[in-house]
Scaffold this motif. Sequence first.
Motif, PDB file in Angstrom:
ATOM      1  N   UNK A  95      16.658 -18.951 -80.092  1.00 10.12           N
ATOM      2  CA  UNK A  95      17.654 -19.945 -79.676  1.00 10.12           C
ATOM      3  C   UNK A  95      18.920 -19.845 -80.519  1.00 10.12           C
ATOM      4  N   UNK A  96      20.045 -20.067 -79.893  1.00  9.18           N
ATOM      5  CA  UNK A  96      21.317 -20.070 -80.606  1.00  9.18           C
ATOM      6  C   UNK A  96      21.951 -21.452 -80.526  1.00  9.18           C
ATOM      7  N   UNK A  97      22.769 -21.744 -81.517  1.00 15.09           N
ATOM      8  CA  UNK A  97      23.515 -23.001 -81.553  1.00 15.09           C
ATOM      9  C   UNK A  97      24.979 -22.687 -81.289  1.00 15.09           C
ATOM     10  N   UNK A  98      25.641 -23.623 -80.651  1.00 19.77           N
ATOM     11  CA  UNK A  98      27.015 -23.379 -80.237  1.00 19.77           C
ATOM     12  C   UNK A  98      27.891 -24.573 -80.563  1.00 19.77           C
ATOM     13  N   UNK A  99      29.100 -24.288 -80.983  1.00 21.57           N
ATOM     14  CA  UNK A  99      30.110 -25.320 -81.185  1.00 21.57           C
ATOM     15  C   UNK A  99      31.365 -24.895 -80.445  1.00 21.57           C
ATOM     16  N   UNK A 100      32.085 -25.853 -79.903  1.00 21.57           N
ATOM     17  CA  UNK A 100      33.288 -25.567 -79.125  1.00 21.57           C
ATOM     18  C   UNK A 100      34.474 -26.302 -79.744  1.00 21.57           C
ATOM     19  N   UNK A 101      35.540 -25.565 -79.989  1.00 23.87           N
ATOM     20  CA  UNK A 101      36.789 -26.141 -80.481  1.00 23.87           C
ATOM     21  C   UNK A 101      37.863 -25.851 -79.440  1.00 23.87           C
ATOM     22  N   UNK A 102      38.557 -26.880 -78.950  1.00 24.19           N
ATOM     23  CA  UNK A 102      39.616 -26.699 -77.965  1.00 24.19           C
ATOM     24  C   UNK A 102      40.959 -26.839 -78.666  1.00 24.19           C
ATOM     25  N   UNK A 103      41.697 -25.737 -78.723  1.00 25.92           N
ATOM     26  CA  UNK A 103      42.952 -25.694 -79.481  1.00 25.92           C
ATOM     27  C   UNK A 103      44.152 -25.861 -78.559  1.00 25.92           C
TER      28      UNK A 103
END
Length: 233
Positions: A163-171
Motif C-alpha cells: 500500500x502507498x500513501x498519498x498527499x495532494x498539494x494544489x498550487x
Amino acid sequence: MNAAVVTVGDELLAGRTTDTNATWLCEQLAERGVGVERTTTVPDRVGDIARVVNEYRAEYDAVLVTGGLGPTHDDVTMDGVAAALGRELAEHGDARDWLEQQGYSRSDLTEGTTELPAGARALHNDVGVAPGAALEGVYVLPGVPDEMRAMFETIRSEFVGTPTHRAVVVADEPESALLDRIDRLRERFDVSVGSYPGESVRIELEHTEEATVNEAASWLRERVETLDIADRD
C-alpha cells in the motif's frame, strides 16, 4: 506486485465504446497496492492478443485481459490467450457443470461457450454466461462492465501489493515556476512526484511510508502558494 491490463475489442479502437474497464481495474489494483505498469488495447485478432499477452506475462506478475469472451465469431480472446500460453482450448467440465447448476442445459449453451485453455481455472460468471479463466498469472475477464466487475470481486484477494500513501498539494502558481521547488523536493525526500496542471497545479506525492509523504507535503506547502490542499491515503 505489478500488473498489466489488456482490453480487447475493435469497438474500443474505433471509439464506439469507451474503455471504462481499464480505468476501473487500475483503480482497484492501485487500492490493493499493485502497481499497474501497462494498459493496452488490442483488436479482436488472435495474433495480436497472443503477442501482447505473451510479452506482458514475461514482464509482470499478473496480466488481466478483458473483452472478447463468448462463442461468437469475434470472441477470440480465449484463443489468443491459449496461443500465448501454448495451450489448446478444451471443454472445461467445471465451467459447464457450474452453468448447468445455474439452470442452463447443454442444449442452451452455444458450442464453445465453456472451452477454456487446457489446465485453466474457470472463473464463474455470476452476472452473465461466458466464464473467465486464470492460468499462469493471466486472468481473462468478460468485457461487459457489470460482468467484469463481479468476476473481479471473486479474485480480488489474489492481488496484493505494498500500500502507498498519498498527499495532494494544489498550487496557485504556473507549473513552470514550480520546477525548482519540485527538484528540491525530490532531492530532499524519497517520494514519487506527479505534477498535473490545469487552472491550478495539482502536485501528488506518494510513498509507502505515511510519515515520509506527510513530511514531504508539509515541506512543499511552506514553499508554494496554495489554492487548496487535500490529503488522502
